[in-house]
Design a protein around this motif. Structure first.
Motif, mmCIF file in Angstrom:
data_model
loop_
_atom_site.group_PDB
_atom_site.id
_atom_site.type_symbol
_atom_site.label_atom_id
_atom_site.label_comp_id
_atom_site.label_asym_id
_atom_site.label_seq_id
_atom_site.Cartn_x
_atom_site.Cartn_y
_atom_site.Cartn_z
ATOM 1 N N GLU A 211 0.828 -1.200 0.000
ATOM 2 C CA GLU A 211 0.000 0.000 0.000
ATOM 3 C C GLU A 211 0.867 1.257 0.000
ATOM 4 N N LEU A 212 1.956 1.234 0.759
ATOM 5 C CA LEU A 212 2.860 2.384 0.755
ATOM 6 C C LEU A 212 3.443 2.602 -0.638
ATOM 7 N N ALA A 213 3.869 1.512 -1.270
ATOM 8 C CA ALA A 213 4.445 1.623 -2.613
ATOM 9 C C ALA A 213 3.403 2.125 -3.604
ATOM 10 N N ARG A 214 2.194 1.597 -3.514
ATOM 11 C CA ARG A 214 1.131 2.021 -4.431
ATOM 12 C C ARG A 214 0.798 3.495 -4.249
ATOM 13 N N SER A 215 0.760 3.953 -2.992
ATOM 14 C CA SER A 215 0.410 5.344 -2.756
ATOM 15 C C SER A 215 1.466 6.279 -3.329
ATOM 16 N N LEU A 216 2.736 5.913 -3.199
ATOM 17 C CA LEU A 216 3.797 6.736 -3.770
ATOM 18 C C LEU A 216 3.735 6.722 -5.297
ATOM 19 N N ALA A 217 3.450 5.569 -5.866
ATOM 20 C CA ALA A 217 3.339 5.483 -7.327
ATOM 21 C C ALA A 217 2.172 6.328 -7.825
ATOM 22 N N ALA A 218 1.079 6.359 -7.065
ATOM 23 C CA ALA A 218 -0.076 7.169 -7.454
ATOM 24 C C ALA A 218 0.237 8.655 -7.375
ATOM 25 N N ASP A 219 1.029 9.055 -6.368
ATOM 26 C CA ASP A 219 1.371 10.465 -6.195
ATOM 27 C C ASP A 219 2.455 10.930 -7.159
ATOM 28 N N HIS A 220 3.305 10.003 -7.631
ATOM 29 C CA HIS A 220 4.424 10.371 -8.507
ATOM 30 C C HIS A 220 4.479 9.427 -9.713
ATOM 31 N N PRO A 221 3.432 9.433 -10.541
ATOM 32 C CA PRO A 221 3.372 8.456 -11.648
ATOM 33 C C PRO A 221 4.468 8.629 -12.680
ATOM 34 N N GLY A 222 5.070 9.819 -12.770
ATOM 35 C CA GLY A 222 6.149 10.017 -13.730
ATOM 36 C C GLY A 222 7.489 9.499 -13.255
ATOM 37 N N LEU A 223 7.586 9.154 -11.965
ATOM 38 C CA LEU A 223 8.864 8.731 -11.401
ATOM 39 C C LEU A 223 8.833 7.309 -10.852
ATOM 40 N N LYS A 230 7.658 -5.796 -15.840
ATOM 41 C CA LYS A 230 8.913 -5.148 -16.182
ATOM 42 C C LYS A 230 8.766 -4.116 -17.293
ATOM 43 N N THR A 231 7.788 -4.298 -18.168
ATOM 44 C CA THR A 231 7.622 -3.344 -19.269
ATOM 45 C C THR A 231 7.164 -1.977 -18.776
ATOM 46 N N LEU A 232 6.705 -1.894 -17.531
ATOM 47 C CA LEU A 232 6.236 -0.617 -16.980
ATOM 48 C C LEU A 232 7.362 0.187 -16.341
ATOM 49 N N ARG A 233 8.566 -0.386 -16.274
ATOM 50 C CA ARG A 233 9.622 0.219 -15.457
ATOM 51 C C ARG A 233 10.503 1.213 -16.209
ATOM 52 N N LYS A 234 10.337 1.351 -17.528
ATOM 53 C CA LYS A 234 11.176 2.273 -18.279
ATOM 54 C C LYS A 234 10.969 3.695 -17.772
ATOM 55 N N ASN A 235 12.077 4.389 -17.505
ATOM 56 C CA ASN A 235 12.071 5.762 -16.994
ATOM 57 C C ASN A 235 11.375 5.884 -15.638
ATOM 58 N N LYS A 236 11.308 4.791 -14.887
ATOM 59 C CA LYS A 236 10.679 4.802 -13.558
ATOM 60 C C LYS A 236 11.609 4.139 -12.553
ATOM 61 N N VAL A 237 11.376 4.433 -11.290
ATOM 62 C CA VAL A 237 12.008 3.699 -10.198
ATOM 63 C C VAL A 237 10.982 2.705 -9.671
ATOM 64 N N PHE A 238 11.349 1.449 -9.673
ATOM 65 C CA PHE A 238 10.443 0.392 -9.211
ATOM 66 C C PHE A 238 10.611 0.204 -7.706
ATOM 67 N N ILE A 239 9.526 0.357 -6.953
ATOM 68 C CA ILE A 239 9.547 0.065 -5.523
ATOM 69 C C ILE A 239 9.128 -1.391 -5.344
ATOM 70 N N ASP A 240 10.090 -2.246 -5.068
ATOM 71 C CA ASP A 240 9.798 -3.669 -4.881
ATOM 72 C C ASP A 240 9.452 -3.900 -3.405
ATOM 73 N N TRP A 241 8.161 -4.038 -3.141
ATOM 74 C CA TRP A 241 7.653 -4.293 -1.793
ATOM 75 C C TRP A 241 7.545 -5.783 -1.515
ATOM 76 N N SER A 242 7.657 -6.615 -2.567
ATOM 77 C CA SER A 242 7.354 -8.041 -2.451
ATOM 78 C C SER A 242 8.376 -8.807 -1.621
ATOM 79 N N GLN A 243 9.550 -8.203 -1.368
ATOM 80 C CA GLN A 243 10.573 -8.920 -0.609
ATOM 81 C C GLN A 243 10.213 -9.050 0.870
ATOM 82 N N ASN A 244 9.049 -8.510 1.254
ATOM 83 C CA ASN A 244 8.527 -8.732 2.602
ATOM 84 C C ASN A 244 7.748 -10.040 2.704
ATOM 85 N N SER A 245 7.504 -10.686 1.575
ATOM 86 C CA SER A 245 6.816 -11.975 1.576
ATOM 87 C C SER A 245 7.646 -13.012 2.336
#
Length: 838
Positions: A211-223, A230-245
Motif C-alpha cells: 500500500e505504501l508503494a502504491r500510494s507513492l506510485a499514485a502520487d508520482h506516476p512520472g517517477l 517489467k515493461t512498466l519500469r522504463k524511466n521509472k524507479v520500481f519500488i519492490d515491496w514483495s521482498q517482505n513476503s
C-alpha cells in the motif's frame, strides 16, 4: 601446503581455504583470498544482521568474469551433502521436497560459505530461533522483525533517482512512527529497512508495504512504479515491496555483490544521501574503512528489529498462537500521531450488527465500507463508492480489519500518517446478515439513515474475484453488487449538514438590511497531471479555469418589499462587496436565498479573462476610485458551484447534484455567468482551453462533496503553464529605465522551519506596476533579510517585511528549490501571506 591453500581454525572448527590466488573480480584483480579476508573482517557485524535467518546463496565458483564474458552463477538454497555437521540449519518443506538451509550464526559458517564461492548471501525478513544447542531447527515464526523496500531503477533512471524516492519512502515510514535505514545496494539501487516489533505476519507486513508503494506510485506516476510488470519500469524507479513476503529474500547487509567490481550492500547515512548526484556504490575496501570511522550504521536496526533473543521467542507453531485481528491495524498507526481509535484488543459482536460507510479524502477519494463481524469491522475500500445500478458492480479492495470504535470516527488523519486525509461518515446503521462465507461471498441488507448517503435500506452482495495477476493477493480483490430488489431510489444522497452561522452571532440581520456573508471558506484544488485523470476520465467533469480571484457570494433574493442584496467575500475573508458593485446584479438572478462559489474576472479586448486587468480593480476601497476604474474595467462573476439554498446545506451533495441545483437556482445576467461544464473528452477540453488562451482546465470528480477550506484531490487544476503565489522578501536596484523603480524581486514561501528562498523575478512588469510596487515596498522596508538568501543573491538587495503576496508563472523548480524562468503576473490581496507555502 601451497600459498594458494590454508588450513585455519575458526570458532573451534577446522576449515581448508583453497584457490586463494584465483581472481574473482577480473576488472579490479580482486582475488578469492581478498574476498575471504573481507568476510573474516566483517563477520561480527555481518552476523549481527544475518543470524537466525535462512541463507540462500549466489555462487560464482570461477569468479564474476567480465562484461564480455560473464562468469557462471549458481543460485543455491539446499546445503551440499558434504557440508560440515556442525553447521546450524533450518528445514523448509518445498513442493520439490525438504531443503536444509544454513543459518549464519558464526564466523566459521560465513567463511565456509565464502570458500564455496558464495559472494552474495540473501536472507528473509523473519528469523528462526531454537532452544538449546545449534542443530537442525524445524520451526520458524514467519513474523518479520523488519520491513524492506528495494528501490530499483528502470532504463533511463539511475542511483540518484532511487535516492530521491528513498527520501519519499522515509517520510512515509517516519509518518508511521518507523525509523528508516538506507543502504546503497551495491548493484543498481537502494535498499531501505524499517524495524518492526515482530507482532505482524509476513502477509500483513507485505500488505502494508504494498500500500505504501502504491500510494507513492499514485502520487508520482512520472517517477515511481509499484507494479511488477517489467515493461512498466522504463524511466521509472520500481519500488519492490514483495521482498517482505515470507518466501522472498533480500541480499544481506554488508554482503558482497556479484557485479564486475566488488561492491557491497552498504549502509549509508541520510546526510550522505542529501545530495543524490554525488553518491556512488561502495567497494569492500571502502566499507571496511568506514567501519573504523562510523561503526555499524545499522546498529539501531540490529538492536530493535525483532526486539528479542532466543530466550524471548518460543518455537511454538504460529498457527497455535492467540490471534488478534487488530495486529495489522495497530502496526500501521501511532496513537500519538493520529486521532483514530487504537484499542489494545478487538471487541465482541453484539446482538445487532452495525455497519458504517465513511467518505475518505486520502491521496485518492474513496469510500470505506465496514461490516461488524467477530468483534471487528471487516473493511473494504470502494474507489467509486457503493454501486447505484444493479447492472454495474464496483471494485472493492479488502483492507485490514478495523476496531469497533471506528464506526463513529470522523476527523482528519494527519498528513504523512497512513490514510492521511479527511474522514466523514457517509452513512451508518444496522444490517441483516444473509450470507457470510469467509473470503468468498457476503450478502447483507443495510438499514441506513433517512438522510444518509444510501437513502434508506439497500441490499448488497460482496464477492471475491481472486487474483488479477501473478503477484496480486487474491484475498484483497472483491466486487460489490447492488441487489435488484433495492435499486429503486438507489442514487446516493449525501447527508445534509446544518447551515453555518454568520459572523454576526448576536442578532439576525433585519429584512431590509444588507445580507451578512456566510462563513464558507472556498474548497481548494490541487495541481494535477492530465495523464492521471485520463485513466478514468468518465468519472470527472471538466470546467474552464478562469484567471481571476475566488469569491463566495451570499445572496438574498429580492422580495416585494426589498430589492435583494449580495455579500462578496474573498478566499482570505476580505469583504469585496463594495469593490465590485456591478456584481450586486447577482441578487436579480435568483429567486431564493443562496450561497454560491465563483471567480471574479476582468475581460481583455479578446474577451478572455486577463489577471493583469483585474489588478486595476483589486484593493480599491474609495467609492470614487471604484467608479472611475469600473467604467474602464468592468468585472464579471463566473458562478460554478452552489453551497446552500434557502438554508439547506448542499455540502454533502455530489458535484453532479450541486451543479443541477446551481442551474435551477441562478440565471445569467449582464455581469453574471453560469458556465456549463465542457461536453467532451479531457483532450478536447484542454485543446479548447488552449485555443481560448485560458489557464487550463478544472477537473472535478463527479462524486465529490464540497469541503470548505480544504485542498483536495477531487478537484484538480490542469494547467498549460504553472503559476503559484510567492512572498516578496526584497528587491534589487534597477538600471537604465528601471533606475527609479526596481530591477527584480526576491521571493520566498513558508516552509516547515521558516521562510524558504525561491529566487528572483525580473520580467513581466509594466511601468505602472513597477512604480506601484516600489511605493509599497518602500513602506515596509527592513534592514535584515527575512529568509536565508545565498550571498551571491544579496548584492544590492533591499529587504522588506514579507507582507505582500505576488503571483508568478514559472517553468518548474530547480534542484536547489528555485523557480525556473519566473514571470510576474501581479499582486494578490485575496490571499493571506501565511497561506503561501512551499
Amino acid at each position: 601446503m601451497s600459498r594458494d591453500e590454508q588450513k585455519v581454525s575458526i570458532d573451534g572448527h577446522r576449515l581448508t581455504l583453497t584457490n586463494l590466488e584465483k581472481v574473482y573480480y577480473p576488472e579490479t584483480g580482486t582475488t578469492k583470498g581478498e574476498v575471504l579476508d573481507y568476510y573474516a573482517r566483517i563477520a561480527s557485524i555481518f552476523i549481527r544482521h544475518a543470524a537466525d535467518r535462512i541463507a540462500t546463496r549466489k555462487r560464482w565458483v570461477d569468479g564474476v568474469g567480465t562484461p564480455e564474458q560473464p562468469g557462471k552463477m549458481f543460485f543455491e538454497k539446499d546445503l551440499p551433502e558434504h557440508a560440515p555437521s556442525w553447521l546450524a540449519t533450518h528445514e523448509i518443506e518445498h513442493s520439490t521436497g525438504t531443503k536444509h538451509y544454513p543459518l549464519v550464526q558464526d564466523q566459521a559458517t560465513l567463511m565456509y560459505l565464502a570458500q564455496l564461492g558464495s559472494l552474495e548471501i540473501h536472507i528473509p525478513q523473519w528469523r528462526v530461533l531454537s532452544k538449546g544447542d545449534p542443530g537442525t531447527i524445524t520451526s520458524d515464526t514467519r513474523y518479520p522483525d523488519r520491513m524492506v523496500f528495494d528501490l530499483d531503477p528502470g532504463e533511463g533512471r539511475g542511483l540518484a533517482d532511487c535516492i530521491e524516492v528513498a527520501h519519499m519512502v522515509r517520510e512515509l515510514l517516519n509518518g508511521m512512527g518507523l525509523d528508516a535505514y538506507p543502504l546503497t545496494s551495491g548493484s543498481k539501487g537502494v535498499h531501505m529497512y524499517a524495524p518492526l516489533d515482530g507482532s505482524a505476519t509476513s502477509q500483513q507486513v507485505s500488505d502494508v508495504a504494498k500500500e505504501l508503494a502504491r500510494s507513492l506510485a499514485a502520487d508520482h506516476p512520472g517517477l515511481i512504479v509499484s507494479k511488477m510488470k517489467k515493461t512498466l519500469r522504463k524511466n521509472k524507479v520500481f519500488i519492490d515491496w514483495s521482498q517482505n513476503s515470507a518466501s522472498k529474500t533480500t541480499v544481506a547487509p554488508y554482503s558482497l555483490r556479484g557485479r564486475f567490481t566488488p561492491t557491497v550492500a552498504a549502509p549509508r547515512t541520510w546526510d550522505e544521501l542529501a545530495d543524490p548526484a554525488t553518491v556512488e556504490h561502495l567497494r569492500f575496501e571502502e566499507v571496511l574503512e568506514r567501519l573504523d570511522d562510523l561503526g555499524d550504521l545499522l546498529e539501531p536496526l540490529a538492536q530493535s528489529a525483532g526486539a528479542a533473543d532466543a530466550a524471548s521467542i518460543t518455537d511454538a507453531d504460529p498457527d497455535e498462537a492467540p490471534q488478534d485481528r487488530l495486529t495489522t491495524y495497530r502496526s500501521m498507526r501511532d496513537p500519538k500521531k493520529t486521532p483514530e481509535p487504537v484499542p489494545d484488543r478487538h471487541g465482541t459482536t453484539g446482538d445487532e450488527r452495525i455497519f458504517v460507510i465513511q467518505e475518505h479524502h486520502a491521496r485518492r477519494l474513496h469510500w470505506d465500507f465496514r461490516l461488524e463481524h467477530e468483534g471487528v469491522l471487516v473493511s473494504w475500500a470502494l474507489p467509486k463508492g457503493p454501486p447505484t445500478d444493479p447492472d454495474r458492480n464496483h471494485l472493492a479492495i479488502q483492507t485490514e480489519d478495523h476496531p469497533m470504535e471506528y464506526a463513529s470516527f470522523e476527523g482528519t488523519i494527519p498528513k504523512g500518517e497512513y490514510g492521511g486525509g479527511e474522514v466523514t461518515i457517509w452513512d451508518s446503521g444496522t444490517y441483516e446478515l444473509k450470507k457470510w462465507r469467509d473470503g468468498k461471498e457476503i450478502t447483507a441488507v443495510l438499514h441506513g439513515q433517512p438522510d444518509g448517503g444510501l437513502g434508506g435500506t439497500k441490499e448488497f452482495a460482496l464477492f471475491n474475484t481472486g487474483s488479477h495477476g501473478p503477484n496480486e493477493d487474491p484475498a484483497r480483490n472483491w466486487m460489490i453488487h447492488l441487489k435488484e430488489s433495492s435499486a429503486d431510489d438507489a442514487a446516493p444522497r449525501s447527508k445534509k449538514t446544518k447551515t453555518r452561522k454568520t459572523r454576526d452571532d448576536e442578532a439576525e440581520v433585519s429584512a431590509d438590511g444588507p445580507v451578512e456573508p456566510a462563513e464558507y471558506a472556498p474548497m481548494l484544488a490541487t495541481i494535477g497531471e492530465v495523464n492521471a485523470v485520463e485513466q478514468d476520465e468518465h468519472d470527472w467533469a471538466f470546467e474552464m479555469k478562469w484567471d481571476g480571484i475566488r469569491a463566495i457570494a451570499t445572496v438574498r433574493a429580492p422580495t416585494n418589499a426589498t430589492p435583494g442584496s449580495v455579500a462578496l467575500v474573498s478566499r482570505n475573508d476580505i469583504d469585496m462587496t463594495n469593490t465590485y458593485p456591478e456584481l450586486a446584479e447577482l441578487a436579480e438572478c435568483v429567486e431564493v436565498d443562496c450561497v454560491v462559489d465563483g471567480e471574479i474576472v476582468a475581460l481583455g479586448p479578446s474577451g478572455r479573462p486577463e489577471f493583469g486587468r483585474l489588478q486595476q480593480r483589486m484593493g480599491l476601497k474609495k467609492a470614487r476610485d471604484v467608479e472611475e476604474e469600473r467604467a474602464k474595467t468592468p468585472v464579471y462573476f463566473m458562478v460554478f458551484d452552489v453551497l446552500e439554498v434557502d438554508g439547506e446545506s448542499l455540502l454533502r451533495d455530489s458535484y453532479d447534484q450541486r451543479r443541477q441545483r446551481l442551474f435551477e437556482t441562478v440565471s445569467e445576467g449582464e455581469h453574471i455567468y453560469v458556465p456549463e461544464a465542457f461536453d467532451g473528452s479531457l483532450e478536447h477540453a484542454m485543446n479548447s482551453s488552449k485555443q481560448l488562451k485560458l489557464e487550463g482546465v478544472m477537473a472535478k470528480k463527479k462524486s465529490s462533496v464540497y469541503l470548505p477550506g480544504k485542498r483536495t484531490k477531487t478537484w484538480l487544476k490542469l494547467k498549460h503553464a504553472t503559476t503559484r503565489e510567492v512572498l516578496i522578501i526584497g528587491w534589487r536596484t534597477g538600471n537604465g529605465g528601471r533606475a527609479g523603480t526596481l530591477g527584480s524581486l526576491l521571493v520566498a514561501a513558508h516552509g516547515p522551519e521558516g521562510l524558504v528562498y525561491m529566487g528572483r523575478v525580473g520580467t513581466g512588469f509594466d511601468q505602472d506596476q513597477l512604480e506601484m510596487l516600489r511605493e509599497k515596498l518602500d513602506g515596509i522596508a527592513r534592514k535584515t533579510p527575512p529568509a536565508d538568501v545565498p550571498a551571491e543573491q544579496r548584492k544590492d538587495a533591499n529587504w522588506v517585511t514579507p507582507k505582500l503576496v505576488g503571483d508568478v508563472e514559472f517553468g518548474g523548480i530547480t534542484e536547489a528549490g528555485r523557480l525556473r524562468h519566473p514571470v510576474w503576473r501581479g499582486l494578490r490581496d485575496d490571499i493571506d501571506p501565511e497561506d503561501v507555502t512551499v
